[in-house]
Design a protein around this motif. Structure first.
Motif, PDB file in Angstrom:
ATOM      1  N   LEU A  52      51.000 -23.199 -10.202  1.00  0.00           N
ATOM      2  CA  LEU A  52      52.103 -22.765  -9.346  1.00  0.00           C
ATOM      3  C   LEU A  52      52.564 -23.948  -8.506  1.00  0.00           C
ATOM      4  CD1 LEU A  52      52.323 -19.509  -7.236  1.00  0.00           C
ATOM      5  CD2 LEU A  52      52.797 -21.719  -6.179  1.00  0.00           C
ATOM      6  N   ALA A  53      53.875 -24.175  -8.467  1.00  0.00           N
ATOM      7  CA  ALA A  53      54.443 -25.256  -7.658  1.00  0.00           C
ATOM      8  C   ALA A  53      55.646 -24.726  -6.890  1.00  0.00           C
ATOM      9  CB  ALA A  53      54.853 -26.434  -8.539  1.00  0.00           C
ATOM     10  N   PHE A  83      43.051 -22.971  -6.185  1.00  0.00           N
ATOM     11  CA  PHE A  83      42.654 -24.235  -5.570  1.00  0.00           C
ATOM     12  C   PHE A  83      43.823 -25.208  -5.604  1.00  0.00           C
ATOM     13  CE2 PHE A  83      41.152 -24.281  -9.981  1.00  0.00           C
ATOM     14  CZ  PHE A  83      41.592 -25.500 -10.475  1.00  0.00           C
ATOM     15  N   TRP A  84      43.818 -26.103  -4.625  1.00  0.00           N
ATOM     16  CA  TRP A  84      44.895 -27.071  -4.435  1.00  0.00           C
ATOM     17  C   TRP A  84      44.808 -28.156  -5.496  1.00  0.00           C
ATOM     18  CZ3 TRP A  84      45.246 -32.310  -3.269  1.00  0.00           C
ATOM     19  CH2 TRP A  84      46.433 -32.758  -2.673  1.00  0.00           C
ATOM     20  N   THR A  85      45.954 -28.531  -6.094  1.00  0.00           N
ATOM     21  CA  THR A  85      45.962 -29.591  -7.104  1.00  0.00           C
ATOM     22  C   THR A  85      46.889 -30.745  -6.748  1.00  0.00           C
ATOM     23  OG1 THR A  85      47.681 -28.414  -8.361  1.00  0.00           O
ATOM     24  CG2 THR A  85      45.378 -27.998  -8.981  1.00  0.00           C
ATOM     25  N   GLY A  86      47.724 -30.581  -5.736  1.00  0.00           N
ATOM     26  CA  GLY A  86      48.657 -31.624  -5.331  1.00  0.00           C
ATOM     27  C   GLY A  86      49.580 -31.080  -4.259  1.00  0.00           C
ATOM     28  N   SER A  87      50.460 -31.918  -3.756  1.00  0.00           N
ATOM     29  CA  SER A  87      51.378 -31.487  -2.710  1.00  0.00           C
ATOM     30  C   SER A  87      52.213 -30.299  -3.181  1.00  0.00           C
ATOM     31  CB  SER A  87      52.302 -32.652  -2.335  1.00  0.00           C
ATOM     32  OG  SER A  87      53.227 -32.262  -1.344  1.00  0.00           O
ATOM     33  N   ASP A  88      52.070 -29.162  -2.492  1.00  0.00           N
ATOM     34  CA  ASP A  88      52.796 -27.925  -2.830  1.00  0.00           C
ATOM     35  C   ASP A  88      52.494 -27.440  -4.238  1.00  0.00           C
ATOM     36  OD1 ASP A  88      53.974 -27.928  -0.313  1.00  0.00           O
ATOM     37  OD2 ASP A  88      55.784 -28.965  -0.990  1.00  0.00           O
ATOM     38  N   GLN A  89      51.266 -27.691  -4.719  1.00  0.00           N
ATOM     39  CA  GLN A  89      50.866 -27.269  -6.063  1.00  0.00           C
ATOM     40  C   GLN A  89      49.450 -26.692  -6.034  1.00  0.00           C
ATOM     41  OE1 GLN A  89      51.909 -30.237  -9.267  1.00  0.00           O
ATOM     42  NE2 GLN A  89      52.442 -31.489  -7.493  1.00  0.00           N
ATOM     43  N   THR A 156      37.951 -30.153  -6.059  1.00  0.00           N
ATOM     44  CA  THR A 156      38.515 -31.493  -6.174  1.00  0.00           C
ATOM     45  C   THR A 156      38.687 -31.854  -7.640  1.00  0.00           C
ATOM     46  OG1 THR A 156      38.301 -33.778  -5.387  1.00  0.00           O
ATOM     47  CG2 THR A 156      36.312 -32.738  -6.249  1.00  0.00           C
ATOM     48  N   ARG A 157      39.488 -32.860  -7.881  1.00  0.00           N
ATOM     49  CA  ARG A 157      39.642 -33.408  -9.228  1.00  0.00           C
ATOM     50  C   ARG A 157      38.960 -34.764  -9.245  1.00  0.00           C
ATOM     51  NH1 ARG A 157      45.164 -33.003 -12.808  1.00  0.00           N
ATOM     52  NH2 ARG A 157      44.220 -33.543 -14.818  1.00  0.00           N
ATOM     53  N   THR A 158      38.146 -34.997 -10.266  1.00  0.00           N
ATOM     54  CA  THR A 158      37.358 -36.218 -10.295  1.00  0.00           C
ATOM     55  C   THR A 158      37.050 -36.618 -11.731  1.00  0.00           C
ATOM     56  OG1 THR A 158      35.355 -37.271  -9.385  1.00  0.00           O
ATOM     57  CG2 THR A 158      35.131 -35.015 -10.178  1.00  0.00           C
ATOM     58  N   GLY A 159      36.430 -37.774 -11.887  1.00  0.00           N
ATOM     59  CA  GLY A 159      36.012 -38.226 -13.200  1.00  0.00           C
ATOM     60  C   GLY A 159      34.592 -37.777 -13.499  1.00  0.00           C
ATOM     61  N   HIS A 162      33.717 -39.665 -19.429  1.00  0.00           N
ATOM     62  CA  HIS A 162      35.029 -40.141 -19.867  1.00  0.00           C
ATOM     63  C   HIS A 162      36.124 -39.107 -19.634  1.00  0.00           C
ATOM     64  CE1 HIS A 162      33.358 -37.775 -23.156  1.00  0.00           C
ATOM     65  NE2 HIS A 162      34.586 -37.580 -23.592  1.00  0.00           N
ATOM     66  N   MET A 163      35.803 -38.026 -18.924  1.00  0.00           N
ATOM     67  CA  MET A 163      36.740 -36.918 -18.742  1.00  0.00           C
ATOM     68  C   MET A 163      37.247 -36.834 -17.304  1.00  0.00           C
ATOM     69  SD  MET A 163      34.445 -34.064 -20.758  1.00  0.00           S
ATOM     70  CE  MET A 163      32.941 -34.622 -19.914  1.00  0.00           C
ATOM     71  N   THR A 164      38.420 -36.234 -17.155  1.00  0.00           N
ATOM     72  CA  THR A 164      38.923 -35.846 -15.843  1.00  0.00           C
ATOM     73  C   THR A 164      38.767 -34.340 -15.721  1.00  0.00           C
ATOM     74  OG1 THR A 164      40.528 -37.652 -15.789  1.00  0.00           O
ATOM     75  CG2 THR A 164      40.917 -35.796 -14.315  1.00  0.00           C
ATOM     76  N   VAL A 165      38.139 -33.897 -14.652  1.00  0.00           N
ATOM     77  CA  VAL A 165      37.834 -32.474 -14.505  1.00  0.00           C
ATOM     78  C   VAL A 165      38.183 -31.999 -13.098  1.00  0.00           C
ATOM     79  CG1 VAL A 165      35.955 -32.552 -16.193  1.00  0.00           C
ATOM     80  CG2 VAL A 165      35.448 -32.940 -13.767  1.00  0.00           C
ATOM     81  N   PHE A 166      38.364 -30.685 -12.986  1.00  0.00           N
ATOM     82  CA  PHE A 166      38.392 -30.027 -11.690  1.00  0.00           C
ATOM     83  C   PHE A 166      36.990 -29.483 -11.432  1.00  0.00           C
ATOM     84  CE2 PHE A 166      42.906 -29.418 -12.945  1.00  0.00           C
ATOM     85  CZ  PHE A 166      43.507 -30.020 -11.844  1.00  0.00           C
ATOM     86  N   VAL A 167      36.480 -29.705 -10.235  1.00  0.00           N
ATOM     87  CA  VAL A 167      35.184 -29.167  -9.851  1.00  0.00           C
ATOM     88  C   VAL A 167      35.412 -28.240  -8.665  1.00  0.00           C
ATOM     89  CG1 VAL A 167      32.817 -29.682  -9.175  1.00  0.00           C
ATOM     90  CG2 VAL A 167      34.069 -31.292 -10.613  1.00  0.00           C
ATOM     91  N   VAL A 168      35.052 -26.983  -8.833  1.00  0.00           N
ATOM     92  CA  VAL A 168      35.299 -25.956  -7.823  1.00  0.00           C
ATOM     93  C   VAL A 168      33.963 -25.363  -7.393  1.00  0.00           C
ATOM     94  CG1 VAL A 168      36.504 -23.797  -7.319  1.00  0.00           C
ATOM     95  CG2 VAL A 168      37.494 -25.421  -8.954  1.00  0.00           C
ATOM     96  N   ARG A 169      33.780 -25.206  -6.101  1.00  0.00           N
ATOM     97  CA  ARG A 169      32.552 -24.586  -5.608  1.00  0.00           C
ATOM     98  C   ARG A 169      32.904 -23.302  -4.854  1.00  0.00           C
ATOM     99  NH1 ARG A 169      27.643 -27.135  -1.964  1.00  0.00           N
ATOM    100  NH2 ARG A 169      26.156 -25.438  -2.373  1.00  0.00           N
TER     101      ARG A 169
END
Length: 210
Positions: A52-53, A83-89, A156-159, A162-169
């Motif tokens: 959603l944006a 969860f937040w992924t970016g400005s207004d997203q 958060t989004r992190t490495g 070799h992958m980029t992932v979202f990690v949610v707690r």
């Protein structure tokens, strides 16, 4: 849940027709689950995703009654989360709705916003542990992040390798790791290998045959 179909050919009345069989991101007919002592990994194929944006000048909606979080935040209730992924997203998720048009439901809850179906693009693995101490040990081996960034109620989004992932707690004893569906096997392997390094024994649970 929304599956990727396995295509088989069945001969009927002298002709071959397509026989679709649903499979998870890890290639089986049911979710993969593996316990290692007090730690459990569980594939979540029934989890739906939609992004959603906001458009210019829009206020922040409250889809499904969720107060969309600020940077680094996660909120959840009644099987729904954001969860937040970016400005207004934000990324919204819903348990048990992987086979539904979740994006359409989000659009109805957030009129005028830009909403995109994301379910088919991602695979998620839930990691459940006994307590916060075990979670901290896992996080120290899994990601190179300040523990405060992944305290309960954060994302958060992190490495990861070799992958980029979202990690949610979502809470003290649960971690949800979300990666690209095409890398689901690599994601599972990385999490299982990291869990084994904690010094607990592996005990795979029964899984339906492919």
């Amino acid at each position: 849940m929304k599956w990727f179909p396995r295509i088989l050919l069945t001969r009927m009345e002298g002709a071959c027709v397509t026989d679709l069989k649903p499979i998870t991101a890890l290639g089986a007919s049911s979710a993969r689950v593996q316990s290692m002592g007090s730690l459990t990994l569980c594939e979540t194929p029934d989890l739906a995703f939609a992004s959603l944006a906001l458009r210019r000048g829009q206020g922040v909606p409250t889809p499904f009654g969720l107060a969309l979080p600020q940077a680094g935040g996660f909120v959840g209730q009644n099987g729904l989360g954001a969860f937040w992924t970016g400005s207004d997203q934000w990324m919204l998720c819903a348990e048990g709705r992987g086979d539904s048009d979740f994006a359409a439901d989000v659009r109805a809850q957030a009129p005028g916003c830009s909403v995109t179906e994301q379910t088919d693009g991602w695979a998620a693995v839930d990691v459940t542990v006994a307590d916060d101490a075990q979670m901290q040990t896992l996080l120290a081996k899994l990601v190179n992040l300040n523990p405060e960034f992944l305290s309960p109620g954060h994302a958060t989004r992190t490495g990861l390798h070799h992958m980029t992932v979202f990690v949610v707690r979502p809470n003290t004893t649960q971690l949800r790791v979300i990666g690209m569906r095409s890398l689901a096997d690599s994601l599972w392997h990385t999490l299982a290998t990291t869990a084994k390094r904690l010094g607990v024994s592996s005990r795979p649970q029964a899984q339906s045959p492919n």
